[in-house]
Design an enzyme around this catalytic site. Structure first.
Site, short mmCIF file in Angstrom:
data_model
loop_
_atom_site.label_atom_id
_atom_site.label_comp_id
_atom_site.label_asym_id
_atom_site.label_seq_id
_atom_site.Cartn_x
_atom_site.Cartn_y
_atom_site.Cartn_z
N ARG A 174 1.28 -1.04 -0.30
CA ARG A 174 0.16 0.03 -0.11
C ARG A 174 1.09 1.14 -0.49
O ARG A 174 2.46 1.26 0.67
CB ARG A 174 -0.70 0.55 1.21
CG ARG A 174 -2.22 -1.51 0.83
CD ARG A 174 -2.80 -1.07 0.43
NE ARG A 174 -4.17 -1.82 -0.29
CZ ARG A 174 -3.91 -2.89 -0.75
NH1 ARG A 174 -3.08 -2.83 -1.62
NH2 ARG A 174 -5.19 -3.20 -1.28
N GLU A 179 -3.52 8.50 -4.72
CA GLU A 179 -3.36 7.42 -6.26
C GLU A 179 -4.86 7.71 -7.19
O GLU A 179 -5.88 8.39 -6.30
CB GLU A 179 -3.99 6.15 -5.88
CG GLU A 179 -2.36 5.65 -5.12
CD GLU A 179 -2.84 3.71 -5.69
OE1 GLU A 179 -3.94 3.34 -4.98
OE2 GLU A 179 -2.06 3.13 -4.90
N HIS A 231 -0.90 0.94 -9.27
CA HIS A 231 -0.80 0.38 -9.01
C HIS A 231 -2.33 -1.25 -9.73
O HIS A 231 -3.60 -1.64 -9.97
CB HIS A 231 -2.79 0.78 -8.33
CG HIS A 231 -3.44 -0.13 -7.31
ND1 HIS A 231 -3.58 0.56 -5.88
CD2 HIS A 231 -3.16 -1.56 -7.31
CE1 HIS A 231 -4.08 -0.76 -4.97
NE2 HIS A 231 -3.25 -1.50 -5.49
#
Length: 307
Positions: free
Chosen positions: A220, A249, A268
């Site tokens: 993360r 993000e 991601h």
């Protein structure tokens, strides 16, 4: 048992007569602008906006939620009491491990620097790339910080390189952790975001790492203190970083991480494959059949309220 699923063709196929059907289940489908009315025993949560997710979690009669993600950040603190939560680590573990290995190989061979040179139409030699440090994974020391299913998959992928692998788990002492970090050429973060892990890779922790190590984050984004990472890159304490996750993000256009030559950023997508949705629907089918047959499905998150 009435279950709400994402309105995608691969999930629609579970309602059709055939080998992919789920007998005994009433399946209904939600989309970004439509959530079916009525009670639901379960919800399979994927590709839902925040508003749709909250609507689904508030459905009357809800007994369980399966999120087809590895992380549960988007569900924690929103799930009603008494509702069981399941996640889908097994759906993503192999692809994430492959992505981490690909990042390590790219970093070791300086592919990011040559891609930058390609953009400038330059035939770059190693000597022409500033601070080039082309290395091999063979006999490297790798620390897998978060040694669960993804870590074990990555360990298998790394075996042909004859690397020395050490895993850090919740049972690893601080002394053992620091000794591992001090000798690692690559440190791979595979941790979830919890109260204990947010910001864990800060200046103090980075200073305990071997000078010139590479940091790979497929966990993360908020595990790392960004400014401390950038300072370590500038000082040479870290040789570089491979980041599939960032905080926030998407990464803002003016974020200084974009300008770091030895940072490889992917948006991601570590678990993304062309057959991901099909595999997600197949996992959902197996999950529902387990329920129908009275078996406990895989993936129960028993300690999620502690996050």
């Amino acid at each position: 048992m009435r279950v709400l699923l994402p309105d995608l063709p691969e999930f629609r196929a579970l309602s059709e007569v055939g080998e992919r059907s789920v007998p005994g289940c009433e399946l209904a489908y939600y989309s970004g602008d439509h959530v079916p009315e009525g009670d639901a025993d379960g919800v399979v949560l994927w590709f839902a906006s925040g508003e749709t997710r909250d609507h689904l979690l508030a459905l009357p009669g809800l007994k369980w939620v399966l999120t087809l993600t590895a992380g549960i950040d988007h569900v924690r603190n929103r799930l009603p009491g008494g509702v069981q939560l399941y996640n889908a680590n097994r759906l993503h573990e192999r692809a994430v491990a492959v992505h981490a290995l690909a990042g390590m190989l790219s970093a070791a061979r300086g592919f990011h620097r040559y891609r930058d040179a390609q953009g400038r139409h330059e035939w770059a030699s190693p000597a022409s790339i500033r601070e080039s440090r082309l290395i091999s994974l063979d006999r490297a020391r790798v620390v897998l910080w978060g040694f669960g299913r993804i870590g074990r998959n990555l360990e298998d992928l790394l075996r042909p390189f004859d690397v020395f692998i050490e895993g850090i788990t919740s049972g690893t002492t601080d002394t053992e952790r620091d000794e591992a970090l001090a000798s690692a050429d690559f440190i791979v973060l595979i941790l979830p975001s919890t109260q204990d892990t947010r910001g864990i890779v800060n200046r103090e922790m980075i200073d305990r790492m071997k000078r010139g190590a590479w940091l790979v984050n497929v966990g993360r984004g908020n595990l790392i203190v960004r400014d401390d990472l950038i300072a370590a890159l500038h000082s040479g304490q870290l040789a570089g970083a491979v980041l599939d996750v960032t905080d926030p993000e998407p990464l803002p256009q003016d974020d200084p991480l974009w300008a770091e030559e030895n940072v490889i950023i992917t948006p991601h997508i570590a678990s993304t494959t062309t057959d991901l949705v099909y595999r997600g629907a197949s996992l959902t089918r197996d999950f529902l059949i387990d329920f129908q047959q009275g078996h406990e499905p895989e993936g129960l998150v028993e300690s999620w309220r502690k996050y």
